[in-house]
Write an enzyme that holds these catalytic residues in place. Structure first.
Site: not given
Length: 527
Positions: A417-418, A182-183
C-alpha cells in the site's frame, strides 16, 4: 515614551506642520525609547523595525497606520497610549516582489494584542489578499491584552478567520521570534510555513506555570515549546535557526520559491546547470541491494539545479524528505522516502508531513516529483492504535486531490500500500518511471515466498533450501525490473544517470497541464 501630538495652532504654516509631522514620524520610528530597545537586544532579540528592515529589500517598506493608538480606558491604559499600539504593519518587496508584513513590537505592551492592534493586522491581511501577495507575520507578543478583555479575544478571532479564508490563496508565513502563547499560537498553526529561532522563541497553548498547576509537571519554556521541540517532536515548526538574521534570510529564500498567489506560477530562474547533465554519481550512490541504506538527500543534490534545495520539516519525520527546489529553473516540490531513517518506511508522522507538503505545493501551482524507495508502512501496535490507516489516508487523499503536474520515479523497492500511496500511476501520477533496480510488488520476496509457498516449504526435506529457491522464483517471475513496465504500470525504465534530464523534460511537457475536479463545495479529507 509616547510621541507628542502636534497641537492645533491656527497661524502655523504648512511648512511648520510638515516639520512637525516629520518630527512625529521620527519619534514613532524610534519607538518607546533607548532603554526598551536595549532590553530587547539584551534578550538576544532584534526590534520589530530591525526585523522588517532585514526581511524586506532596502528602502522598500511602506508603513500603514503608524500613528494608530488604542482608545481603551481604565486599568492604567489611559495613561499610556503609544503610537503603533505595539504592531508595525505595511508592505515592501522581497527580491523585487510585493510582500505584506506585520511585526509585533515587544517593547510596547509586550506586543500584547488589543482592539486597535488587531484592527491594524486585520487591515493588512485584507490588503494582502486583495493585492494577491504573500503575508509574513513576525510574532513576538505576550498574547491578548488583558486590560481590553473580550475586545482583544475578538481581535484574535478576526485574525484566525482571515488566516483561514486566505489559506491556499496567498502564501502565509509565520516567523516566531519571541513568545507566542495561548490563542496567539493558533495563527501560525493556520499558516503555510512556520519559522522559529532557538533560545528566544516559544509556542504553547498553556505555559509552564499552568502545566505545573494542573499536572504537577515542571518544565521550562524552552522544553515545553521551544524551536527544537516544535521542529523535531511536534512538527509545528517547519524551520528552526540559531539567529534572527539567518532565519529572516531563509524566509526571503523561501519567498523566492513561492508564487505571489494561487493564480500565478512560481517565478522561473535562469538555469546555468545543464538540463541534460548526467548524474553518473547515482550509480554508486544508491546500492542495488534493497536492504542497504543510503542518504536520499545526496540523491536530491545530484538531481536538482546546482545541488540547492530547501528542506521542509527537516528534523520531523526524518523517514521522508520534503523539499522545494528548482529543476531546469522551474520550482519543484520533491517528496522522497529516506532509507537512512526507519528504512524509509511510512509511519504516522511521515504521512502527515508529506500530505501537508503535497497540499501546499498543489495550492500554489508547484509541480511534484516523488522518489520512491519504500518497504511499506511501519508495522507495530502503536502505529495501528495511533491511526496509521487514518493518517496514511491523508497522504493518499492529498495526492489524489492534487492537480499540479506529478512525476514519480521508483529507485529501488516499492512495496504494498505504501507504493500506491506514494503517487503511483493508479492514483493519478502523470508520468511514472523506474530505475533498473526497481522492485514493485505487494511485499518483499522473503515475505511473499513464505505466504505463497508455505506448504511446499513446510513439506520439503530442507525447508531453508526450498525457501531460498522459492524466493528466487518469486523475484524472477513477479519482481523483475520490467514486470511493471510490461504491464504499463510505469511509463519507462530509465538509466539512473539520465534521471535529471527525464524529470526536466517531463515537467516541461506537463507545464500546461489542466485538470478539472468535480463540482463541490469542498472535499472531506480524512480527519
Amino acid at each position: 515614551m509616547t510621541a507628542p501630538v502636534p497641537q492645533h495652532v491656527p497661524e502655523a504654516t504648512l511648512r511648520d506642520r510638515t516639520a512637525e509631522l516629520h518630527a512625529l514620524r521620527e519619534e514613532v520610528r524610534q519607538g518607546p525609547g533607548r532603554k526598551a530597545t536595549e532590553t530587547q537586544h539584551t534578550k538576544g532579540k532584534l526590534t520589530a523595525r530591525e526585523r522588517v528592515d532585514l526581511l524586506l529589500d532596502d528602502g522598500s517598506f511602506t508603513e500603514l497606520e503608524p500613528l494608530r493608538r488604542h482608545r481603551a480606558s481604565g486599568f492604567g491604559l489611559e495613561a499610556k497610549r503609544p503610537h503603533t499600539d505595539g504592531v508595525i504593519t505595511g508592505w515592501g518587496t522581497v527580491h523585487g516582489r510585493t510582500i505584506f508584513v506585520y511585526a509585533h513590537d515587544f517593547r510596547i505592551f509586550g506586543g500584547a494584542l488589543g482592539e486597535a492592534h488587531a484592527a491594524k493586522i486585520h487591515k493588512i491581511m485584507d490588503k494582502a489578499v486583495a493585492a494577491g501577495a504573500p503575508l509574513v507575520s513576525l510574532n513576538d507578543g505576550a498574547g491578548a491584552r488583558i486590560q481590553e478583555g473580550v475586545a482583544a479575544l475578538a481581535g484574535y478571532g478576526g485574525i484566525f478567520r482571515r488566516n483561514t479564508s486566505a489559506s491556499g490563496v496567498i502564501p502565509q508565513i509565520s516567523v516566531v521570534l519571541g513568545p507566542c502563547a495561548g490563542g496567539a499560537a493558533y495563527s501560525p498553526a493556520l499558516t503555510d510555513f512556520v519559522f522559529m529561532t532557538r533560545g528566544v522563541s516559544q509556542m504553547f497553548v498553556t505555559g509552564p506555570d499552568v502545566v505545573q498547576a494542573v499536572t504537577g509537571e515542571k518544565v521550562t519554556h524552552e522544553a515545553l515549546g521551544g524551536a527544537d521541540v516544535h521542529a523535531e517532536t511536534s512538527g509545528v515548526c517547519h524551520f528552526a535557526y540559531d539567529d534572527e538574521e539567518t532565519c529572516l534570510e531563509e524566509v526571503r529564500y523561501l519567498l523566492s520559491l513561492l508564487p505571489q498567489n494561487n493564480r500565478e506560477h512560481p517565478s522561473e530562474a535562469h538555469c546555468t546547470d545543464p538540463v541534460d547533465r548526467r548524474c553518473d554519481g547515482l550509480i554508486d550512490l544508491v546500492p542495488s541491494d534493497g536492504s542497504r541504506s543510503y542518504d536520499m538527500r545526496a540523491v536530491l543534490a545530484q538531481l536538482v539545479d546546482d545541488g540547492e534545495y530547501l528542506e521542509v520539516h527537516a528534523r520531523w519525520a526524518p523517514n521522508i524528505v520534503c523539499a522545494l527546489t528548482r529543476l531546469g529553473g522551474q520550482v519543484t516540490g520533491i517528496v522522497a522516502n529516506q532509507p537512512a531513517a526507519l528504512a524509509g518506511a511510512l509511519d504516522i508522522q511521515a504521512a502527515e508531513k508529506a500530505a501537508g507538503f503535497v497540499q501546499t505545493c498543489d495550492a500554489f501551482n508547484i509541480p511534484l516529483v516523488t522518489l520512491l524507495d519504500v518497504p511499506g508502512f511501519l508495522p507495530g501496535v502503536n502505529q495501528e492504535h495511533g491511526g496509521i490507516i487514518r493518517h496514511g489516508a491523508k497522504l493518499l487523499y492529498a495526492y489524489c486531490n492534487a492537480t499540479v503536474p506529478r512525476v514519480s520515479v521508483v529507485l529501488r523497492k516499492a512495496y504494498g500500500g505504501a507504493y500506491i500511496v506514494m503517487d503511483s500511476q493508479s492514483i493519478g501520477a502523470d508520468l511514472t518511471y523506474a530505475w533498473p533496480t526497481n522492485e514493485i510488488a505487494v511485499m518483499g520476496a522473503e515475505g511473499a515466498a513464505n505466504v505463497v509457498f508455505r506448504r511446499q516449504i513446510a513439506a520439503a526435506d530442507d525447508p531453508d533450501a526450498m525457501r531460498a529457491r522459492m524466493v528466487k522464483e518469486y523475484q524472477s517471475e513477479l519482481m523483475h525490473p520490467y514486470f511493471a513496465a510490461e504491464r504499463g504500470l510505469v511509463d519507462d525504465v530509465i538509466d539512473p544517470a539520465e534521471t535529471r534530464q527525464v524529470l526536466i523534460q517531463s515537467l516541461s511537457m506537463l507545464r500546461t497541464k489542466h485538470a478539472d475536479l468535480p463540482l463541490r463545495k469542498h472535499g472531506n479529507p480524512p480527519q
